[in-house]
Design an enzyme around this catalytic site. Structure first.
Site, PDB file in Angstrom:
ATOM      1  N   ASP A   1      10.913   3.613   5.185  1.00 27.12           N
ATOM      2  CA  ASP A   1      10.777   2.254   5.697  1.00 27.12           C
ATOM      3  C   ASP A   1      11.954   2.010   6.635  1.00 27.12           C
ATOM      4  O   ASP A   1      13.069   2.483   6.382  1.00 27.12           O
ATOM      5  CB  ASP A   1      10.781   1.236   4.549  1.00 27.12           C
TER       6      ASP A   1
ATOM      7  N   CYS B   1      -5.654 -10.062   2.573  1.00 24.15           N
ATOM      8  CA  CYS B   1      -6.739  -9.156   2.988  1.00 24.15           C
ATOM      9  C   CYS B   1      -8.020  -9.861   3.425  1.00 24.15           C
ATOM     10  O   CYS B   1      -8.431  -9.728   4.576  1.00 24.15           O
ATOM     11  CB  CYS B   1      -7.041  -8.190   1.855  1.00 24.15           C
TER      12      CYS B   1
ATOM     13  N   THR C   1      -5.215  -1.114   6.876  1.00 23.45           N
ATOM     14  CA  THR C   1      -6.561  -1.575   7.235  1.00 23.45           C
ATOM     15  C   THR C   1      -6.609  -1.812   8.733  1.00 23.45           C
ATOM     16  O   THR C   1      -5.861  -2.641   9.260  1.00 23.45           O
ATOM     17  CB  THR C   1      -6.888  -2.867   6.475  1.00 23.45           C
TER      18      THR C   1
ATOM     19  N   VAL D   1       0.831  -1.204   0.000  1.00 19.19           N
ATOM     20  CA  VAL D   1       0.000   0.000   0.000  1.00 19.19           C
ATOM     21  C   VAL D   1       0.868   1.256   0.000  1.00 19.19           C
ATOM     22  O   VAL D   1       0.600   2.219  -0.723  1.00 19.19           O
ATOM     23  CB  VAL D   1      -0.950  -0.038   1.214  1.00 19.19           C
TER      24      VAL D   1
HETATM   25  C1  UGA Z   1      -8.797  -7.295  -1.961  1.00 19.97           C
HETATM   26  C2  UGA Z   1      -9.908  -6.344  -2.427  1.00 19.97           C
HETATM   27  O1  UGA Z   1     -10.425  -6.782  -3.681  1.00 19.97           O
HETATM   28  C3  UGA Z   1      -9.374  -4.917  -2.584  1.00 19.97           C
HETATM   29  O2  UGA Z   1     -10.439  -4.035  -2.911  1.00 19.97           O
HETATM   30  C4  UGA Z   1      -8.759  -4.479  -1.251  1.00 19.97           C
HETATM   31  O3  UGA Z   1      -8.178  -3.183  -1.335  1.00 19.97           O
HETATM   32  C5  UGA Z   1      -7.653  -5.452  -0.853  1.00 19.97           C
HETATM   33  O4  UGA Z   1      -8.236  -6.782  -0.739  1.00 19.97           O
HETATM   34  C6  UGA Z   1      -7.090  -5.008   0.470  1.00 19.97           C
HETATM   35  O5  UGA Z   1      -7.814  -5.038   1.476  1.00 19.97           O
HETATM   36  O6  UGA Z   1      -5.956  -4.522   0.504  1.00 19.97           O
HETATM   37  P1  UGA Z   1      -6.753  -8.569  -3.140  1.00 19.97           P
HETATM   38  O7  UGA Z   1      -6.560  -9.252  -1.829  1.00 19.97           O
HETATM   39  O8  UGA Z   1      -5.571  -7.989  -3.842  1.00 19.97           O
HETATM   40  O9  UGA Z   1      -7.802  -7.356  -2.981  1.00 19.97           O
HETATM   41  O10 UGA Z   1      -7.357  -9.645  -4.132  1.00 19.97           O
HETATM   42  P2  UGA Z   1      -8.765  -9.933  -4.822  1.00 19.97           P
HETATM   43  O11 UGA Z   1      -8.658  -9.701  -6.267  1.00 19.97           O
HETATM   44  O12 UGA Z   1      -9.862  -9.260  -4.113  1.00 19.97           O
HETATM   45  O13 UGA Z   1      -8.877 -11.522  -4.583  1.00 19.97           O
HETATM   46  C7  UGA Z   1      -8.915 -12.081  -3.272  1.00 19.97           C
HETATM   47  C8  UGA Z   1      -9.133 -13.562  -3.328  1.00 19.97           C
HETATM   48  O14 UGA Z   1     -10.451 -13.870  -3.767  1.00 19.97           O
HETATM   49  C9  UGA Z   1      -8.198 -14.307  -4.297  1.00 19.97           C
HETATM   50  O15 UGA Z   1      -7.728 -15.484  -3.673  1.00 19.97           O
HETATM   51  C10 UGA Z   1      -9.087 -14.636  -5.472  1.00 19.97           C
HETATM   52  O16 UGA Z   1      -8.671 -15.788  -6.162  1.00 19.97           O
HETATM   53  C11 UGA Z   1     -10.419 -14.848  -4.780  1.00 19.97           C
HETATM   54  N1  UGA Z   1     -11.587 -14.642  -5.677  1.00 19.97           N
HETATM   55  C12 UGA Z   1     -11.850 -13.414  -6.191  1.00 19.97           C
HETATM   56  C13 UGA Z   1     -12.430 -15.701  -5.960  1.00 19.97           C
HETATM   57  O17 UGA Z   1     -12.221 -16.844  -5.475  1.00 19.97           O
HETATM   58  N2  UGA Z   1     -13.530 -15.491  -6.745  1.00 19.97           N
HETATM   59  C14 UGA Z   1     -13.817 -14.269  -7.268  1.00 19.97           C
HETATM   60  O18 UGA Z   1     -14.848 -14.143  -7.989  1.00 19.97           O
HETATM   61  C15 UGA Z   1     -12.958 -13.206  -6.993  1.00 19.97           C
END
Ligand code: UGA
Length: 472
Positions: free
Chosen positions: A48, A278, A139, A29
């Site tokens: 950092d 996250c 967060t 971030v």
């Molecule tokens: C997530 C949120 O999407 C961001 O908006 C947020 O800022 C971030 O957390 C955070 O709190 O910093 P991120 O962890 O980078 O982002 O990844 P995502 O793309 O959200 O995917 C998270 C998990 O869900 C992955 O393991 C992905 O494979 C899974 N996923 C996602 C599914 O299994 N199905 C889906 O339809 C979408």
């Protein structure tokens, strides 16, 4: 013309001139935020405590895998708008805003560990000057803003004043630059207009909706958004289980459901569950905060339970199909928690691998970019050079991260060298018809009794229907 961060030469003109900004924490971030703020025309110092990380950045090496970020950091550093430091004085002194972007990992009870936030606040306090708004970007649970103030106040020099604000980050790994430049919304939480204003001025040039709230509401928005998205995924996975029982296809059902604009198609992809740094942490933190407030947030609790069950169901299916996994050669394609990242934190794929290895399976794994991070977490993991080497002699192939290149593999070549001829598509990302033609049994998630031979014709019909809609 939409703004393109990869080609734009000029930064945005900063409203009311460039602001001096400090960012504490050169993690995911912090790095993206610092690059964005510099790009918006401000003067940014990124700090950092790890000297090796700062040395890497000064030498032009980006410590994380994020498309476009190394280029943007280099451009901003060359323009003199972004500097790196290990010094608390440099990041805090004479700044209008100081952002805290340090880690908040989970404690064993699910609570967020705020020790790094406390450490950062105490560290900058004696170096602040004039009036500074200290903004939490990490967060954090509701109520952290007041704690931050409590950590800052005792360290301030006489005459120095601070305000606290919350500015949660919603970017996704792998899409971070796009998300930072085109956010669906910016959330600014501050309890006084004076402290909200500099943040408002900073983000206004993005021309995206800005939601201004109290500090507590902003803190809750972040956890609530992640819990809701996790809930959508668990809903899709629950639906997938149902599809398997009643002979429906979860991808089709999700498409039909998600076409309702009130629901939306995003985050309805069934698979082996959500991972990453996250969702798993934030759902637990929200539950812990709710419990402290005397509330059992059952919907979020069930979201977490469904995610765990999804992994167990997947493993049980592999066990059932292979009899016993002990001594069996299992190829795993994909270790990152999702594509376009080398991040394996809380990766479901890593958990599957760990469990299979515990049960005595001979696991050969390949990931296009996460091999090194995976081996750092699990040194016993046998790395392979590519997907073909990983699948040689495999009794079963497990696809656990939806890297697009896996769909493009020469599955005929793989079939010829893997006697098991079974693929568990844990992300529903493979071209099933092509795999079947190559002689594989392809077991996806939530695909009950679906006749894929007709898919081509259905695609044509669907495309035609969208074309006719477009004409209306
Ligand atoms: C997530 C949120 O999407 C961001 O908006 C947020 O800022 C971030 O957390 C955070 O709190 O910093 P991120 O962890 O980078 O982002 O990844 P995502 O793309 O959200 O995917 C998270 C998990 O869900 C992955 O393991 C992905 O494979 C899974 N996923 C996602 C599914 O299994 N199905 C889906 O339809 C979408």
């Amino acid at each position: 013309m939409p703004f393109n961060p990869y080609t734009a030469q000029d930064a945005f003109p900063a409203v009311d001139g460039p602001k001096p900004i400090g960012v504490v924490g050169a993690g995911y971030v912090g790095l993206v935020s610092a690059a964005l703020f510099a790009h918006l025309g401000h003067q940014v110092v990124l700090m950092d405590a790890r000297p090796d990380r700062i040395a890497d950045l000064r030498a032009g090496r980006c410590p994380i895998h994020e498309p476009g970020l190394p280029e943007l950091l280099a451009r901003m550093a060359a323009a003199g708008r972004l500097t790196y430091t290990t010094s608390a004085h440099d990041v805090a002194h004479d700044q209008e805003l100081v952002f805290l972007a340090v880690g908040t990992p989970p404690l064993p009870n699910g609570d967020a560990d705020l020790s790094q936030v406390a450490g950062a606040a105490r560290m900058i306090a004696p170096h602040l000057s004039g009036h500074t708004v200290v903004v939490t970007k990490s967060t954090v649970p509701v109520g952290t803003g007041e704690q931050v103030l409590g950590w800052l106040l005792p360290g301030l020099r006489p005459g120095v004043t601070v305000g606290v604000a919350s500015n949660p980050e919603f970017l996704r790994e792998g899409e971070a630059l796009h998300d930072a430049l085109h956010p669906d919304r910016v959330v600014i939480g501050a309890d006084s207009d004076l402290d909200a204003l500099p943040l408002f001025e900073m983000y206004a040039p993005l021309e995206r909706p800005i939601v201004v709230t109290t500090v507590r509401s902003a803190e809750l928005i972040k956890h609530a958004a992640n819990a809701f998205l996790a809930m959508k995924i668990s809903f899709a996975n629950g639906l997938g289980e149902m599809c398997e029982r009643v002979g429906a296809d979860v991808a089709e059902v999700a498409e039909g459901v998600g076409a309702d604009t009130r629901i939306g198609p995003a985050f309805l992809k069934a698979g082996i569950g959500y991972g990453g740094s996250c969702f798993p942490k934030d759902t637990l933190a929200l539950l812990a905060t709710a419990a402290e407030a005397g509330l059992d947030f059952t919907l979020v609790r069930e979201t977490v339970a469904t995610n765990e069950r999804q992994l167990e169901r997947f493993l049980a299916r592999v066990q059932r199909r292979l009899g016993n996994v002990r001594g069996r050669r299992i190829a795993v394609l994909g270790l990152a928690f999702k594509p376009n990242t080398d991040d394996v934190r809380e990766s479901r794929a890593m958990e599957v691998v760990r469990r299979l290895m515990e049960d005595g399976a001979d696991v050969r794994a390949f990931d296009p970019v996460a091999m090194e991070t995976a081996r750092a977490e699990l040194p016993a993991l046998q790395p392979t050079a590519d997907a073909y080497a990983a699948t040689e002699g495999a009794d079963a192939i497990l696809v656990l991260t939806e890297w697009p290149e896996f769909a493009q593999l020469d599955w005929g070549r793989i079939a010829a060298q893997s006697p098991g001829r079974v693929v568990f598509d844990g992300r529903n990302c493979l071209p099933v018809a092509r795999l079947q033609a190559a002689g594989f049994e392809c077991l996806g998630i939530g695909r009950g009794g679906h006749s894929l031979s007709t898919l081509g014709a259905r695609r044509l019909m669907r495309a035609a229907s969208f074309r006719s809609l477009a004409k209306v």
